[in-house]
Design a protein around this motif. Structure first.
Motif, PDB file in Angstrom:
ATOM      1  N   ILE A 188       0.863  -1.089  -0.374  1.00  0.00           N
ATOM      2  CA  ILE A 188       0.217   0.151   0.165  1.00  0.00           C
ATOM      3  C   ILE A 188       1.272   1.577  -0.024  1.00  0.00           C
ATOM      4  O   ILE A 188       0.435   2.465  -0.942  1.00  0.00           O
ATOM      5  CB  ILE A 188      -0.535  -0.100   1.351  1.00  0.00           C
ATOM      6  N   ILE A 189       1.904   1.472   0.708  1.00  0.00           N
ATOM      7  CA  ILE A 189       3.071   2.269   0.810  1.00  0.00           C
ATOM      8  C   ILE A 189       3.366   2.927  -0.633  1.00  0.00           C
ATOM      9  O   ILE A 189       3.585   3.563  -1.165  1.00  0.00           O
ATOM     10  CB  ILE A 189       4.002   1.630   2.127  1.00  0.00           C
ATOM     11  N   GLN A 190       3.852   1.614  -0.980  1.00  0.00           N
ATOM     12  CA  GLN A 190       4.292   1.652  -2.497  1.00  0.00           C
ATOM     13  C   GLN A 190       4.023   2.040  -3.321  1.00  0.00           C
ATOM     14  O   GLN A 190       4.006   2.616  -4.172  1.00  0.00           O
ATOM     15  CB  GLN A 190       5.174   0.472  -2.514  1.00  0.00           C
ATOM     16  N   ASN A 191       2.868   1.731  -3.241  1.00  0.00           N
ATOM     17  CA  ASN A 191       1.573   1.158  -4.774  1.00  0.00           C
ATOM     18  C   ASN A 191       0.100   1.874  -4.457  1.00  0.00           C
ATOM     19  O   ASN A 191      -0.460   1.987  -5.738  1.00  0.00           O
ATOM     20  CB  ASN A 191       1.507  -0.148  -4.968  1.00  0.00           C
ATOM     21  N   GLY A 192      -0.255   2.359  -3.128  1.00  0.00           N
ATOM     22  CA  GLY A 192      -1.355   2.827  -3.325  1.00  0.00           C
ATOM     23  C   GLY A 192      -2.339   1.944  -2.607  1.00  0.00           C
ATOM     24  O   GLY A 192      -2.200   0.475  -2.610  1.00  0.00           O
ATOM     25  N   PHE A 193      -3.975   2.702  -2.032  1.00  0.00           N
ATOM     26  CA  PHE A 193      -5.075   1.395  -1.929  1.00  0.00           C
ATOM     27  C   PHE A 193      -5.529   0.600  -3.208  1.00  0.00           C
ATOM     28  O   PHE A 193      -5.113   1.488  -4.657  1.00  0.00           O
ATOM     29  CB  PHE A 193      -5.168   1.986  -1.152  1.00  0.00           C
ATOM     30  N   ARG A 194      -5.924  -0.838  -3.123  1.00  0.00           N
ATOM     31  CA  ARG A 194      -6.945  -0.936  -3.995  1.00  0.00           C
ATOM     32  C   ARG A 194      -8.212  -1.067  -3.456  1.00  0.00           C
ATOM     33  O   ARG A 194      -8.456  -1.574  -2.437  1.00  0.00           O
ATOM     34  CB  ARG A 194      -6.211  -2.359  -4.919  1.00  0.00           C
ATOM     35  N   GLN A 195      -8.883  -1.158  -4.438  1.00  0.00           N
ATOM     36  CA  GLN A 195     -11.037  -0.691  -4.231  1.00  0.00           C
ATOM     37  C   GLN A 195     -11.351  -2.345  -3.660  1.00  0.00           C
ATOM     38  O   GLN A 195     -10.329  -3.200  -4.761  1.00  0.00           O
ATOM     39  CB  GLN A 195     -11.045  -0.662  -5.213  1.00  0.00           C
ATOM     40  N   SER A 196     -11.147  -2.737  -3.183  1.00  0.00           N
ATOM     41  CA  SER A 196     -11.832  -4.136  -2.925  1.00  0.00           C
ATOM     42  C   SER A 196     -13.238  -4.477  -3.658  1.00  0.00           C
ATOM     43  O   SER A 196     -13.894  -3.835  -3.607  1.00  0.00           O
ATOM     44  CB  SER A 196     -12.439  -4.762  -1.522  1.00  0.00           C
ATOM     45  N   ALA A 197     -13.636  -5.498  -4.022  1.00  0.00           N
ATOM     46  CA  ALA A 197     -14.556  -6.273  -5.032  1.00  0.00           C
ATOM     47  C   ALA A 197     -16.024  -5.736  -4.461  1.00  0.00           C
ATOM     48  O   ALA A 197     -16.891  -5.456  -4.840  1.00  0.00           O
ATOM     49  CB  ALA A 197     -14.606  -7.397  -5.608  1.00  0.00           C
ATOM     50  N   ASP A 198     -15.557  -6.059  -2.972  1.00  0.00           N
ATOM     51  CA  ASP A 198     -17.199  -6.114  -2.265  1.00  0.00           C
ATOM     52  C   ASP A 198     -16.693  -6.046  -0.562  1.00  0.00           C
ATOM     53  O   ASP A 198     -15.762  -5.676  -0.460  1.00  0.00           O
ATOM     54  CB  ASP A 198     -17.791  -6.768  -2.650  1.00  0.00           C
ATOM     55  N   GLY A 199     -18.131  -5.685  -0.455  1.00  0.00           N
ATOM     56  CA  GLY A 199     -17.916  -6.081   0.974  1.00  0.00           C
ATOM     57  C   GLY A 199     -19.796  -5.510   1.814  1.00  0.00           C
ATOM     58  O   GLY A 199     -20.471  -5.050   0.531  1.00  0.00           O
ATOM     59  N   MET A 200     -19.569  -5.131   3.216  1.00  0.00           N
ATOM     60  CA  MET A 200     -21.093  -4.564   3.714  1.00  0.00           C
ATOM     61  C   MET A 200     -21.239  -3.202   3.267  1.00  0.00           C
ATOM     62  O   MET A 200     -22.367  -3.130   2.718  1.00  0.00           O
ATOM     63  CB  MET A 200     -20.329  -4.414   5.091  1.00  0.00           C
ATOM     64  N   LEU A 201     -20.759  -2.255   2.228  1.00  0.00           N
ATOM     65  CA  LEU A 201     -20.992  -1.300   1.828  1.00  0.00           C
ATOM     66  C   LEU A 201     -20.476  -1.250   0.069  1.00  0.00           C
ATOM     67  O   LEU A 201     -20.504  -0.683  -0.225  1.00  0.00           O
ATOM     68  CB  LEU A 201     -20.096   0.386   2.662  1.00  0.00           C
ATOM     69  N   GLY A 202     -20.220  -2.712  -0.312  1.00  0.00           N
ATOM     70  CA  GLY A 202     -20.104  -2.838  -1.510  1.00  0.00           C
ATOM     71  C   GLY A 202     -18.484  -1.961  -1.448  1.00  0.00           C
ATOM     72  O   GLY A 202     -17.548  -2.155  -0.457  1.00  0.00           O
ATOM     73  N   PRO A 203     -18.276  -2.160  -3.061  1.00  0.00           N
ATOM     74  CA  PRO A 203     -16.717  -2.269  -3.402  1.00  0.00           C
ATOM     75  C   PRO A 203     -15.930  -0.944  -2.765  1.00  0.00           C
ATOM     76  O   PRO A 203     -16.731  -0.029  -2.357  1.00  0.00           O
ATOM     77  CB  PRO A 203     -16.861  -2.188  -4.987  1.00  0.00           C
ATOM     78  N   GLY A 204     -14.760  -0.558  -2.590  1.00  0.00           N
ATOM     79  CA  GLY A 204     -14.155   0.309  -2.068  1.00  0.00           C
ATOM     80  C   GLY A 204     -13.397   0.068  -1.331  1.00  0.00           C
ATOM     81  O   GLY A 204     -12.625  -0.773  -1.075  1.00  0.00           O
ATOM     82  N   VAL A 205     -12.505   1.365   0.077  1.00  0.00           N
ATOM     83  CA  VAL A 205     -11.593   1.117   1.034  1.00  0.00           C
ATOM     84  C   VAL A 205     -11.854   1.199   2.101  1.00  0.00           C
ATOM     85  O   VAL A 205     -12.468   2.181   2.280  1.00  0.00           O
ATOM     86  CB  VAL A 205     -10.537   1.737   0.674  1.00  0.00           C
ATOM     87  N   TYR A 206     -11.890   0.425   2.780  1.00  0.00           N
ATOM     88  CA  TYR A 206     -11.977   0.247   4.038  1.00  0.00           C
ATOM     89  C   TYR A 206     -11.740   1.098   5.442  1.00  0.00           C
ATOM     90  O   TYR A 206     -10.379   0.394   5.392  1.00  0.00           O
ATOM     91  CB  TYR A 206     -13.002  -1.218   4.694  1.00  0.00           C
ATOM     92  N   VAL A 207     -12.343   2.240   6.105  1.00  0.00           N
ATOM     93  CA  VAL A 207     -11.040   2.751   6.761  1.00  0.00           C
ATOM     94  C   VAL A 207     -12.350   3.002   8.060  1.00  0.00           C
ATOM     95  O   VAL A 207     -13.332   2.676   8.191  1.00  0.00           O
ATOM     96  CB  VAL A 207     -10.598   4.379   6.487  1.00  0.00           C
ATOM     97  N   SER A 208     -11.667   3.948   9.211  1.00  0.00           N
ATOM     98  CA  SER A 208     -12.282   4.765  10.320  1.00  0.00           C
ATOM     99  C   SER A 208     -11.292   5.323  11.021  1.00  0.00           C
ATOM    100  O   SER A 208      -9.979   5.284  11.264  1.00  0.00           O
ATOM    101  CB  SER A 208     -12.549   3.357  11.421  1.00  0.00           C
ATOM    102  N   ARG A 209     -12.231   6.152  11.715  1.00  0.00           N
ATOM    103  CA  ARG A 209     -11.451   7.438  12.099  1.00  0.00           C
ATOM    104  C   ARG A 209     -11.137   6.672  13.535  1.00  0.00           C
ATOM    105  O   ARG A 209     -10.672   7.284  14.425  1.00  0.00           O
ATOM    106  CB  ARG A 209     -12.151   8.293  12.455  1.00  0.00           C
ATOM    107  N   ASN A 210     -11.941   5.740  14.019  1.00  0.00           N
ATOM    108  CA  ASN A 210     -11.211   5.565  14.907  1.00  0.00           C
ATOM    109  C   ASN A 210     -10.359   4.028  14.944  1.00  0.00           C
ATOM    110  O   ASN A 210     -10.279   3.012  14.241  1.00  0.00           O
ATOM    111  CB  ASN A 210     -12.429   4.080  15.809  1.00  0.00           C
ATOM    112  N   GLN A 211      -9.024   4.103  15.865  1.00  0.00           N
ATOM    113  CA  GLN A 211      -7.853   3.272  15.860  1.00  0.00           C
ATOM    114  C   GLN A 211      -8.358   2.227  16.209  1.00  0.00           C
ATOM    115  O   GLN A 211      -7.974   1.184  15.388  1.00  0.00           O
ATOM    116  CB  GLN A 211      -6.667   4.261  16.182  1.00  0.00           C
TER     117      GLN A 211
END
Length: 219
Positions: free
Chosen positions: A45-68
């Motif tokens: 990720i650090i070298q090439n960036g994030f990749r979008q997930s194929a699916d998930g609870m909220l559909g495709p995307g990158v899953y993150v949180s403001r809560n560590q």
């Protein structure tokens, strides 16, 4: 009636700062978020960036949180010795609140013009038994890794920080014209460049973008 002379200020910024998990994000703002992953994936990720997930609870995307603490749980089946938490700066774009099971836009929010889906903490969704805040960002290019929040060991932490520093280092002709890093006083990125000045009360060197300045002026 006596008068009081006061020099100083205290201010809270949303932009590029940490927003508490229970606070609703404002569209078009940039916030600090976290992403939990494996060591090798963190390097990628650090070298090439994030990749979008194929699916998930909220559909495709990158899953993150403001809560560590939420990010520290992931990947769910990985040992602690292989877990890394990346600290991110996220350009949220247009945000859609998803706060109930079977929300009509739970997986189709992006097709309706939204860039980020936000699940607030303790909203009662069965898909989030932890009750911790969660976000899904459609476009990986909206996410920048800015630091390593957690690593299994000091060696791993140092290696990842070095890799991150190398990935942020300008290359070629752009290196000489790149903007400097961050202001030593306000800690904000110097984009655009801003100047410091002298406090008219105590004479300290200040930056007007500092979140707080307590003047030493004694009157």
């Amino acid at each position: 009636m006596s008068s009081i002379t006061f020099f100083g200020w205290s201010v809270d910024y949303d932009e590029d700062r940490h927003l508490r998990a229970e606070q609703e994000p404002k569209s078009g703002k940039r916030y600090t978020m976290y992403h939990g992953t494996k060591i090798q994936t963190a390097r990628s990720i650090i070298q090439n960036g994030f990749r979008q997930s194929a699916d998930g609870m909220l559909g495709p995307g990158v899953y993150v949180s403001r809560n560590q603490k939420k990010a520290e749980r992931y990947p769910l089946n990985s040992p602690v010795t292989d877990k890394v938490v990346l600290k991110l700066s996220v350009d949220c774009g247009k945000v859609k609140r998803i706060d109930k099971d079977n929300h009509p836009l739970q997986k189709t929010w992006h097709s309706q013009g939204y860039d980020t889906a936000w699940v607030p903490p303790n909203c009662g969704m069965k898909a989030v038994p932890s009750g911790l805040e969660e976000d899904c960002v459609w476009d990986p290019n909206r996410i920048e890794v800015v630091d390593i929040a957690l690593a299994p060991s000091t060696t791993d932490l140092a290696d990842l920080k070095q890799l991150l520093a190398q990935s942020h280092r300008p290359q070629g002709p752009a290196a000489s014209s790149a903007t400097p890093g961050t202001c030593k006083l306000c800690k904000w990125k110097i984009v655009p460049a801003h100047s410091t000045q002298t406090c008219w009360g105590c004479g300290d060197t200040i930056c007007t973008l500092m979140t707080q300045h307590k003047c030493k002026h004694s009157g």
